[in-house]
Scaffold this active site. Structure first.
Site, PDB file in Angstrom:
ATOM      1  N   THR A   1      -5.283  -1.521  -1.608  1.00  0.00           N
ATOM      2  CA  THR A   1      -6.395  -1.635  -1.334  1.00  0.00           C
ATOM      3  C   THR A   1      -7.830  -0.976  -1.168  1.00  0.00           C
ATOM      4  O   THR A   1      -8.071   0.115  -1.463  1.00  0.00           O
ATOM      5  CB  THR A   1      -5.949  -2.588   0.237  1.00  0.00           C
ATOM      6  OG1 THR A   1      -5.952  -0.614   0.940  1.00  0.00           O
ATOM      7  CG2 THR A   1      -5.026  -3.346   0.542  1.00  0.00           C
ATOM      8  N   SER A   2      -9.064  -1.407  -0.638  1.00  0.00           N
ATOM      9  CA  SER A   2     -10.482  -0.856  -0.220  1.00  0.00           C
ATOM     10  C   SER A   2      -9.824   0.306   0.825  1.00  0.00           C
ATOM     11  O   SER A   2     -10.337   1.690   0.409  1.00  0.00           O
ATOM     12  CB  SER A   2     -11.700  -1.886   0.357  1.00  0.00           C
ATOM     13  OG  SER A   2     -11.585  -2.313  -0.738  1.00  0.00           O
ATOM     14  N   GLN A   3      -9.256   0.083   2.062  1.00  0.00           N
ATOM     15  CA  GLN A   3      -9.164   1.272   2.783  1.00  0.00           C
ATOM     16  C   GLN A   3      -8.235   2.370   2.087  1.00  0.00           C
ATOM     17  O   GLN A   3      -7.787   3.220   2.316  1.00  0.00           O
ATOM     18  CB  GLN A   3      -7.596   0.475   3.865  1.00  0.00           C
ATOM     19  CG  GLN A   3      -8.398  -0.357   4.627  1.00  0.00           C
ATOM     20  CD  GLN A   3      -8.292  -2.031   3.947  1.00  0.00           C
ATOM     21  OE1 GLN A   3      -8.367  -2.340   3.403  1.00  0.00           O
ATOM     22  NE2 GLN A   3     -10.013  -2.528   4.602  1.00  0.00           N
TER      23      GLN A   3
ATOM     24  N   ARG B   1      -9.349  12.280   1.694  1.00  0.00           N
ATOM     25  CA  ARG B   1      -8.421  13.140   1.386  1.00  0.00           C
ATOM     26  C   ARG B   1      -9.252  14.046   0.901  1.00  0.00           C
ATOM     27  O   ARG B   1      -9.149  15.090   1.383  1.00  0.00           O
ATOM     28  CB  ARG B   1      -7.094  12.850   0.740  1.00  0.00           C
ATOM     29  CG  ARG B   1      -6.419  13.712   0.973  1.00  0.00           C
ATOM     30  CD  ARG B   1      -4.753  13.190   0.746  1.00  0.00           C
ATOM     31  NE  ARG B   1      -5.152  12.381  -0.820  1.00  0.00           N
ATOM     32  CZ  ARG B   1      -4.409  11.745  -1.795  1.00  0.00           C
ATOM     33  NH1 ARG B   1      -3.074  11.640  -0.993  1.00  0.00           N
ATOM     34  NH2 ARG B   1      -4.475  11.407  -2.947  1.00  0.00           N
TER      35      ARG B   1
ATOM     36  N   ALA C   1     -37.644 -26.344  -2.810  1.00  0.00           N
ATOM     37  CA  ALA C   1     -37.606 -26.033  -0.741  1.00  0.00           C
ATOM     38  C   ALA C   1     -39.342 -25.969  -0.544  1.00  0.00           C
ATOM     39  O   ALA C   1     -39.373 -24.989  -1.544  1.00  0.00           O
ATOM     40  CB  ALA C   1     -36.481 -25.093  -0.821  1.00  0.00           C
TER      41      ALA C   1
ATOM     42  N   SER D   1       1.137  -1.526   0.116  1.00  0.00           N
ATOM     43  CA  SER D   1       0.077  -0.295   0.401  1.00  0.00           C
ATOM     44  C   SER D   1       0.807   1.051  -0.053  1.00  0.00           C
ATOM     45  O   SER D   1       0.697   2.365  -0.660  1.00  0.00           O
ATOM     46  CB  SER D   1      -0.427   0.295   1.181  1.00  0.00           C
ATOM     47  OG  SER D   1      -1.692  -0.763   1.431  1.00  0.00           O
TER      48      SER D   1
ATOM     49  N   GLN E   1     -39.375 -15.037  -1.115  1.00  0.00           N
ATOM     50  CA  GLN E   1     -39.051 -12.787  -0.936  1.00  0.00           C
ATOM     51  C   GLN E   1     -37.840 -13.188  -0.942  1.00  0.00           C
ATOM     52  O   GLN E   1     -36.805 -12.511  -0.762  1.00  0.00           O
ATOM     53  CB  GLN E   1     -40.202 -12.454  -0.075  1.00  0.00           C
ATOM     54  CG  GLN E   1     -39.844 -11.113  -0.176  1.00  0.00           C
ATOM     55  CD  GLN E   1     -39.944 -10.405  -1.092  1.00  0.00           C
ATOM     56  OE1 GLN E   1     -41.985 -10.957  -1.381  1.00  0.00           O
ATOM     57  NE2 GLN E   1     -39.731  -9.813  -1.655  1.00  0.00           N
TER      58      GLN E   1
ATOM     59  N   GLU F   1      -3.942  -3.261  -6.985  1.00  0.00           N
ATOM     60  CA  GLU F   1      -3.804  -1.888  -7.736  1.00  0.00           C
ATOM     61  C   GLU F   1      -4.465  -0.915  -6.213  1.00  0.00           C
ATOM     62  O   GLU F   1      -5.337  -0.051  -6.625  1.00  0.00           O
ATOM     63  CB  GLU F   1      -4.236  -1.674  -8.713  1.00  0.00           C
ATOM     64  CG  GLU F   1      -3.745  -2.452  -9.988  1.00  0.00           C
ATOM     65  CD  GLU F   1      -4.689  -2.069 -10.883  1.00  0.00           C
ATOM     66  OE1 GLU F   1      -5.145  -0.643 -11.555  1.00  0.00           O
ATOM     67  OE2 GLU F   1      -4.589  -2.773 -12.212  1.00  0.00           O
TER      68      GLU F   1
ATOM     69  N   ARG G   1      -7.783   1.888 -12.559  1.00  0.00           N
ATOM     70  CA  ARG G   1      -8.836   1.060 -11.643  1.00  0.00           C
ATOM     71  C   ARG G   1      -9.991   1.036 -12.212  1.00  0.00           C
ATOM     72  O   ARG G   1     -11.070   0.224 -11.721  1.00  0.00           O
ATOM     73  CB  ARG G   1      -8.581   2.485 -10.599  1.00  0.00           C
ATOM     74  CG  ARG G   1      -7.037   2.059  -9.694  1.00  0.00           C
ATOM     75  CD  ARG G   1      -7.126   3.228  -8.592  1.00  0.00           C
ATOM     76  NE  ARG G   1      -6.268   2.846  -7.730  1.00  0.00           N
ATOM     77  CZ  ARG G   1      -5.315   3.023  -6.703  1.00  0.00           C
ATOM     78  NH1 ARG G   1      -5.832   4.596  -6.741  1.00  0.00           N
ATOM     79  NH2 ARG G   1      -4.300   2.876  -6.208  1.00  0.00           N
TER      80      ARG G   1
HETATM   81  C1  LIG Z   1      -2.607 -11.743  -6.833  1.00  0.00           C
HETATM   82  C2  LIG Z   1      -1.824 -10.856  -6.496  1.00  0.00           C
HETATM   83  C3  LIG Z   1      -1.454  -9.842  -8.064  1.00  0.00           C
HETATM   84  C4  LIG Z   1      -0.720  -8.521  -7.223  1.00  0.00           C
HETATM   85  N1  LIG Z   1       0.032  -7.793  -9.094  1.00  0.00           N
HETATM   86  C5  LIG Z   1       0.521  -6.854  -8.892  1.00  0.00           C
HETATM   87  C6  LIG Z   1       1.423  -6.619  -9.633  1.00  0.00           C
HETATM   88  O1  LIG Z   1       1.141  -7.066 -10.613  1.00  0.00           O
HETATM   89  N2  LIG Z   1       2.451  -5.221  -9.416  1.00  0.00           N
HETATM   90  C7  LIG Z   1       2.922  -4.552  -8.152  1.00  0.00           C
HETATM   91  O2  LIG Z   1       3.491  -3.442  -7.890  1.00  0.00           O
HETATM   92  N3  LIG Z   1       1.591  -5.195  -7.161  1.00  0.00           N
HETATM   93  C8  LIG Z   1       1.075  -6.179  -7.209  1.00  0.00           C
HETATM   94  N4  LIG Z   1       0.139  -6.732  -5.864  1.00  0.00           N
HETATM   95  C9  LIG Z   1       0.355  -6.013  -4.680  1.00  0.00           C
HETATM   96  C10 LIG Z   1      -1.193  -5.589  -4.211  1.00  0.00           C
HETATM   97  O3  LIG Z   1      -0.688  -4.438  -5.665  1.00  0.00           O
HETATM   98  C11 LIG Z   1      -0.169  -5.453  -2.595  1.00  0.00           C
HETATM   99  O4  LIG Z   1      -0.647  -6.397  -2.128  1.00  0.00           O
HETATM  100  C12 LIG Z   1      -1.182  -4.167  -2.142  1.00  0.00           C
HETATM  101  O5  LIG Z   1      -0.966  -2.923  -2.551  1.00  0.00           O
HETATM  102  C13 LIG Z   1      -1.140  -4.212  -0.807  1.00  0.00           C
HETATM  103  O6  LIG Z   1      -0.193  -4.394  -0.242  1.00  0.00           O
HETATM  104  P1  LIG Z   1       0.689  -5.658   0.932  1.00  0.00           P
HETATM  105  O7  LIG Z   1       0.581  -6.854   0.744  1.00  0.00           O
HETATM  106  O8  LIG Z   1       1.722  -5.372   1.582  1.00  0.00           O
HETATM  107  O9  LIG Z   1      -0.655  -4.932   2.394  1.00  0.00           O
HETATM  108  P2  LIG Z   1      -0.254  -3.997   2.835  1.00  0.00           P
HETATM  109  O10 LIG Z   1      -0.217  -2.606   2.530  1.00  0.00           O
HETATM  110  O11 LIG Z   1       0.117  -4.569   4.907  1.00  0.00           O
HETATM  111  O12 LIG Z   1      -1.604  -3.839   3.986  1.00  0.00           O
HETATM  112  C14 LIG Z   1      -2.272  -4.121   5.184  1.00  0.00           C
HETATM  113  C15 LIG Z   1      -3.222  -4.266   5.422  1.00  0.00           C
HETATM  114  O13 LIG Z   1      -3.507  -2.997   5.701  1.00  0.00           O
HETATM  115  C16 LIG Z   1      -4.465  -1.685   5.322  1.00  0.00           C
HETATM  116  N5  LIG Z   1      -3.432  -0.375   5.578  1.00  0.00           N
HETATM  117  C17 LIG Z   1      -2.158  -0.524   4.844  1.00  0.00           C
HETATM  118  N6  LIG Z   1      -2.440   1.132   4.842  1.00  0.00           N
HETATM  119  C18 LIG Z   1      -2.930   1.703   5.515  1.00  0.00           C
HETATM  120  C19 LIG Z   1      -3.457   3.188   6.011  1.00  0.00           C
HETATM  121  N7  LIG Z   1      -2.531   3.509   5.557  1.00  0.00           N
HETATM  122  N8  LIG Z   1      -4.548   2.880   6.503  1.00  0.00           N
HETATM  123  C20 LIG Z   1      -5.539   1.846   6.150  1.00  0.00           C
HETATM  124  N9  LIG Z   1      -4.925   0.392   5.746  1.00  0.00           N
HETATM  125  C21 LIG Z   1      -4.264   0.623   5.541  1.00  0.00           C
HETATM  126  C22 LIG Z   1      -4.103  -2.351   4.218  1.00  0.00           C
HETATM  127  O14 LIG Z   1      -5.596  -1.774   3.428  1.00  0.00           O
HETATM  128  C23 LIG Z   1      -4.454  -3.851   4.346  1.00  0.00           C
HETATM  129  O15 LIG Z   1      -5.927  -4.503   4.637  1.00  0.00           O
HETATM  130  C24 LIG Z   1      -0.979  -7.573  -6.057  1.00  0.00           C
HETATM  131  C25 LIG Z   1      -1.354  -8.412  -4.826  1.00  0.00           C
HETATM  132  C26 LIG Z   1      -2.117  -9.666  -4.934  1.00  0.00           C
HETATM  133  C27 LIG Z   1      -2.164 -10.369  -4.335  1.00  0.00           C
END
Ligand SMILES: Cc1cc2nc3c(=O)[nH]c(=O)nc-3n(C[C@H](O)[C@H](O)[C@H](O)COP(=O)(O)OP(=O)(O)OC[C@H]3O[C@@H](n4cnc5c(N)ncnc54)[C@H](O)[C@@H]3O)c2cc1C
Length: 398
Positions: free
Chosen positions: A375-377, A385, A280, A142, A289, A373, A253
């Site tokens: 996370t939802s967070q 922001r 069922a 992230s 419903q 790309e 995105r």
């Molecule tokens: C199948 C797959 C394909 C991917 N492909 C690519 C690719 O082609 N190129 C590439 O560069 N990356 C790729 N990624 C990486 C992906 O973009 C990252 O996994 C993602 O951005 C999250 O990073 P992290 O896994 O390190 O989680 P972290 O950043 O460690 O986050 C862990 C948790 O903490 C939360 N968090 C972190 N910071 C904050 C904040 N400031 N506020 C609130 N919550 C927060 C996150 O939302 C998450 O829930 C891929 C990942 C997967 C699983």
């Protein structure tokens, strides 16, 4: 007035052109005839679906945003989302591996010089070649400004060292766009992006990672040990890497929102079909419903997901700042796809939990949309922001 258009609610003509309808129909035919019949098989084997991707490339459904002057179809973001919604309705994993070329090529389209574009873009369209985008590392995803992969100048070259993780198509990429930090710098200011061909000495890839879903999409690690690239491979100016990555996400995105829409649409269709057949309490479950409410909510949400996706794509195509719209499309798409597929699985009852039915695959696949790309967070962070810093309230007095 016209320059402020982006501040008003944008107006969209919902009528697709004949060309857009033809493109969507071509993608739909390909999805139904070439992807869907083999989706379960690739999901189970985890094999890379090269023949399917090869056909997508041949049909001109890959690299949609590469401009015509560099050999691509030069489609806009709206055409891209039309294509990927159809593909993801058949197989999310294959679609990610097809669409990720757009993610890899975008920093070159946005930040490359004319010569760089002529060097790196046409090969992607001439034959099936993969380009991967790499910002993530095992220790950070992230926090893009926290990249540890480093570079330094050595004569006419740059030397890159580091370990990228999670890289989609990493094991098959012919070329990578690698984001790295200038040694000795901190956070955003020191980030730059480089084009690195796979055969560059010092670059190696690990074994494909085994995943919950998206198994037809390759995900791997990339290691860079004293990788020398000519100065010509730097995209934009040094220090512009963070901006380039964020601008790239603004373009891509909406595509994730579209994939989520396609997957959710299929989940809904499976659920409706099953509900019409399952008995069922001496009635079809579609007569209850509670089941009707679930599918009604699915349909309404899918409509909303698609509208957000189209709006974000429209803003991109009209040169507007689509950052917030793109985050909204991805956030709502990812979260609603998960909700819809959870309800679809519920409608299948115990069978939804079995491997032989399609819903479990969709359930596993859907989760990724809320992770990669941004996370939802992180999408919520982008949106909040904007709300706290830039949003102009309509109610001027409180
Ligand atoms: C199948 C797959 C394909 C991917 N492909 C690519 C690719 O082609 N190129 C590439 O560069 N990356 C790729 N990624 C990486 C992906 O973009 C990252 O996994 C993602 O951005 C999250 O990073 P992290 O896994 O390190 O989680 P972290 O950043 O460690 O986050 C862990 C948790 O903490 C939360 N968090 C972190 N910071 C904050 C904040 N400031 N506020 C609130 N919550 C927060 C996150 O939302 C998450 O829930 C891929 C990942 C997967 C699983």
């Amino acid at each position: 007035m016209a320059t402020k258009l982006w501040r008003l609610d944008s107006v969209i003509d919902f009528q697709l052109t004949d060309e857009q309808i033809a493109l969507r129909d071509k993608a739909r035919r390909f999805a139904l005839e070439d992807m869907l019949p083999v989706a379960a098989q690739y999901d189970q084997s985890g094999e890379f679906p090269r023949p399917v991707i090869e056909k997508a490339h041949k049909l001109g459904l890959m690299n949609p945003s590469i401009p015509k002057e560099y050999g691509g179809p030069g489609y806009g973001a709206l055409e891209s989302v039309l294509v990927v919604e159809e593909m993801a309705a058949a197989c999310a994993g294959m679609t990610t591996s097809i669409y990720v070329n757009d993610l890899g090529a975008r920093p070159i389209i946005l930040g490359g010089t004319e010569e760089q574009k002529r060097t790196w873009l046409p090969p992607l369209t001439e034959k099936l070649r993969f380009i991967s985008f790499a910002t993530s590392e095992a220790a950070m995803g992230s926090d893009v400004a926290g990249i540890q992969t480093s570079y330094e100048r050595a004569g006419t070259d740059y030397v890159i060292n580091g370990n990228e993780f999670w890289i989609t198509n990493g094991d098959y990429a012919d070329v990578f766009v690698i984001f790295a930090r200038q040694k000795g710098t901190k956070r955003h200011e020191g980030l730059s992006a480089f084009v690195v061909p796979r055969d560059t000495p010092g670059l190696s890839t690990g074994k494909p990672l085994r995943k919950l879903g998206h198994r037809a999409s390759d995900t791997g690690a990339v290691t860079l040990r004293n990788v020398h690239v000519p100065a010509d491979n730097l995209l934009g100016r040094e220090g512009t890497g963070f901006l380039l990555a964020m601008m790239t996400f603004m373009y891509t995105r909406p595509g994730i929102g579209a994939m989520a829409t396609g997957l959710a649409r299929s989940a809904m269709e499976y659920a409706i079909n099953y509900a019409k057949q399952r008995d069922a309490f001496e009635h079809k479950i579609s007569s209850f419903q509670a089941i009707q409410d679930m599918v009604a909510d699915m349909y309404a949400r899918i409509e909303a997901m698609r509208l957000l996706t189209w709006k974000a794509a429209w803003q991109v195509d009209h040169g507007q700042d689509a950052n917030v719209a793109s985050s909204c499309a991805k956030l709502v798409g990812a979260e609603d796809a998960m909700r819809i597929v959870t309800d679809a699985l519920q409608i299948y009852g115990g069978k939804g939990y079995l491997e032989q039915y399609p819903i479990q695959k969709l359930f596993r696949d859907a989760k990724l949309y809320a992770i990669y790309e941004g996370t939802s967070q992180i999408q919520r962070y982008v949106i909040s922001r904007y709300l706290f810093k830039e949003y102009e309230p309509i109610l001027k007095r409180f």
